[in-house]
Scaffold this motif. Structure first.
Motif, short mmCIF file in Angstrom:
data_model
loop_
_atom_site.label_atom_id
_atom_site.label_comp_id
_atom_site.label_asym_id
_atom_site.label_seq_id
_atom_site.Cartn_x
_atom_site.Cartn_y
_atom_site.Cartn_z
N LEU A 60 12.41 21.93 4.19
CA LEU A 60 13.39 21.44 3.59
C LEU A 60 14.48 21.25 4.35
O LEU A 60 15.08 21.01 6.10
CB LEU A 60 14.17 22.76 3.88
CG LEU A 60 12.91 24.18 3.43
CD1 LEU A 60 13.22 25.38 3.01
CD2 LEU A 60 12.23 23.73 2.14
N ARG A 61 15.11 21.02 3.85
CA ARG A 61 17.27 20.07 4.29
C ARG A 61 17.22 20.89 4.55
O ARG A 61 18.94 21.52 2.90
CB ARG A 61 17.36 18.87 3.49
CG ARG A 61 16.50 17.86 3.20
CD ARG A 61 16.51 17.17 4.36
NE ARG A 61 15.69 15.43 4.35
CZ ARG A 61 14.85 14.56 5.48
NH1 ARG A 61 15.17 15.48 6.57
NH2 ARG A 61 14.17 13.96 4.69
N PRO A 62 17.81 21.43 5.74
CA PRO A 62 19.03 23.07 5.35
C PRO A 62 20.43 22.27 5.17
O PRO A 62 20.94 23.40 4.50
CB PRO A 62 18.63 23.73 7.22
CG PRO A 62 18.33 22.16 8.00
CD PRO A 62 17.20 21.00 7.19
N SER A 63 20.83 21.37 5.18
CA SER A 63 22.60 21.40 4.71
C SER A 63 22.72 20.96 3.13
O SER A 63 23.55 21.19 2.77
CB SER A 63 22.62 19.83 5.52
OG SER A 63 21.84 18.49 4.79
N LEU A 69 18.47 29.52 2.43
CA LEU A 69 18.09 30.02 4.32
C LEU A 69 18.83 31.23 3.98
O LEU A 69 17.72 31.81 4.69
CB LEU A 69 19.06 29.08 4.83
CG LEU A 69 18.41 27.50 4.80
CD1 LEU A 69 19.17 26.45 5.88
CD2 LEU A 69 17.41 27.62 4.74
N ALA A 70 19.78 32.04 3.70
CA ALA A 70 20.69 33.06 4.65
C ALA A 70 19.26 33.91 3.57
O ALA A 70 19.46 34.99 4.00
CB ALA A 70 21.51 33.34 3.25
N ASP A 71 18.79 33.76 1.65
CA ASP A 71 18.09 34.21 1.15
C ASP A 71 16.78 34.69 2.50
O ASP A 71 16.31 36.21 2.10
CB ASP A 71 17.73 34.10 0.16
CG ASP A 71 18.74 34.09 -0.92
OD1 ASP A 71 19.66 34.85 -0.80
OD2 ASP A 71 18.61 33.01 -1.80
N LEU A 101 11.31 28.25 10.82
CA LEU A 101 11.06 27.53 12.23
C LEU A 101 11.61 25.87 12.27
O LEU A 101 11.94 25.99 11.48
CB LEU A 101 9.30 27.59 12.40
CG LEU A 101 8.85 29.19 12.50
CD1 LEU A 101 7.47 29.23 12.87
CD2 LEU A 101 9.59 29.60 13.66
N PRO A 102 11.77 25.65 13.87
CA PRO A 102 12.33 24.00 14.14
C PRO A 102 10.84 23.40 13.51
O PRO A 102 9.26 24.31 13.75
CB PRO A 102 11.73 24.00 15.54
CG PRO A 102 11.61 26.04 16.64
CD PRO A 102 11.44 26.88 15.36
N PRO A 103 10.82 21.83 12.73
CA PRO A 103 9.76 21.42 12.58
C PRO A 103 9.68 20.64 14.09
O PRO A 103 9.40 20.68 14.25
CB PRO A 103 10.98 20.55 11.33
CG PRO A 103 13.02 20.20 12.32
CD PRO A 103 12.77 21.76 12.99
N LEU A 104 8.04 20.02 13.39
CA LEU A 104 6.67 19.55 14.83
C LEU A 104 7.03 18.08 14.82
O LEU A 104 8.26 17.77 13.46
CB LEU A 104 5.62 20.01 14.72
CG LEU A 104 5.13 21.11 14.27
CD1 LEU A 104 3.80 20.99 13.76
CD2 LEU A 104 5.26 22.05 15.00
N LEU A 143 15.69 18.91 8.86
CA LEU A 143 14.89 19.09 8.92
C LEU A 143 14.77 20.76 9.54
O LEU A 143 14.70 20.91 10.43
CB LEU A 143 14.05 18.24 9.02
CG LEU A 143 12.44 17.98 8.64
CD1 LEU A 143 12.42 18.17 7.07
CD2 LEU A 143 11.43 17.95 9.17
N VAL A 144 14.00 21.76 8.20
CA VAL A 144 13.55 22.93 8.96
C VAL A 144 12.13 23.33 8.52
O VAL A 144 11.48 23.09 6.93
CB VAL A 144 14.61 23.76 8.53
CG1 VAL A 144 15.04 24.69 7.87
CG2 VAL A 144 14.53 25.08 9.66
N ALA A 145 11.46 24.12 9.16
CA ALA A 145 10.40 24.69 8.11
C ALA A 145 10.33 25.51 7.96
O ALA A 145 10.96 26.91 8.82
CB ALA A 145 9.06 23.84 9.75
N LEU A 146 9.98 26.08 6.56
CA LEU A 146 9.24 27.33 6.24
C LEU A 146 8.24 27.69 6.19
O LEU A 146 8.21 27.34 5.41
CB LEU A 146 10.22 27.22 4.77
CG LEU A 146 9.97 28.65 4.17
CD1 LEU A 146 11.20 29.91 4.26
CD2 LEU A 146 10.55 28.56 2.50
N CYS A 147 8.41 28.39 6.99
CA CYS A 147 6.76 29.59 6.88
C CYS A 147 5.81 30.22 6.49
O CYS A 147 7.24 31.31 6.17
CB CYS A 147 5.97 29.11 8.64
SG CYS A 147 6.43 27.62 9.30
#
Length: 166
Positions: A60-63, A69-71, A101-104, A143-147
């Motif tokens: 995801l693009r967190p911005s 992200l809060a949900d 999580l942080p992206p790879l 970028l953020v990883a949603l797992c």
């Protein structure tokens, strides 16, 4: 996390995993306590299949999605739909253990490959491939990883089987 170890998970098939990782449109949805929905287009997917289940990661693009992200941080509940525009084939997954999580380091290449594949697919239906690639565009640092581990899967392809659990 120990309370979630007894929750049954939905093991993904090889065909489902291949479909999810082929540059499809990925929509991530959450809701807040007032049942207000947040939706965001993810920019890539990777799946790790194991003996006890599959772990899905969407990028995801967190911005672009502070409410979503809060949900996720509040309750970990998520619905994710994977759709191939040229066929409308759609698979929806639901989970209750989503986490950020942080992206790879390799994820930025995954985003580029997903954008190319998505652009190629929409070109099949006479949409500009560049339009698809613009949907995935963004800064590599955004970028953020949603797992998550899928609990249920549904066929959401338009037609008589739409909504059926698969």
């Amino acid at each position: 996390m120990s309370g979630q170890s007894h929750t049954p998970t939905r093991q993904l098939t090889e065909a489902e995993i291949a479909f999810m990782q082929r540059g499809v449109s990925i929509l991530v949805a959450t809701s807040n306590p007032a049942r207000r929905t947040s939706v965001l287009h993810a920019v890539g997917c990777r799946v790790q299949a194991g003996e006890t289940g599959s772990e899905v990661t969407v990028l995801l693009r967190p911005s672009h999605c502070p409410a979503l992200l809060a949900d996720i941080r509040r309750d970990g509940q998520v619905a994710v739909a994977f759709c191939l525009p040229s066929t409308h084939k759609t698979l929806q997954l639901k989970a209750r253990d989503a986490r950020l999580l942080p992206p790879l380091p390799s994820d930025r290449f995954l985003v580029q490959a997903s954008a190319q594949a998505f652009g190629d697919d929409i070109a099949l239906i006479n949409e500009p491939a560049e339009l698809g690639r613009q949907l995935f565009a963004g800064d590599d640092g955004d970028l953020v990883a949603l797992c998550f581990t899928p609990l249920a899967a549904f066929d959401q392809t338009p037609g008589p089987r739409a909504g059926e659990r698969v």
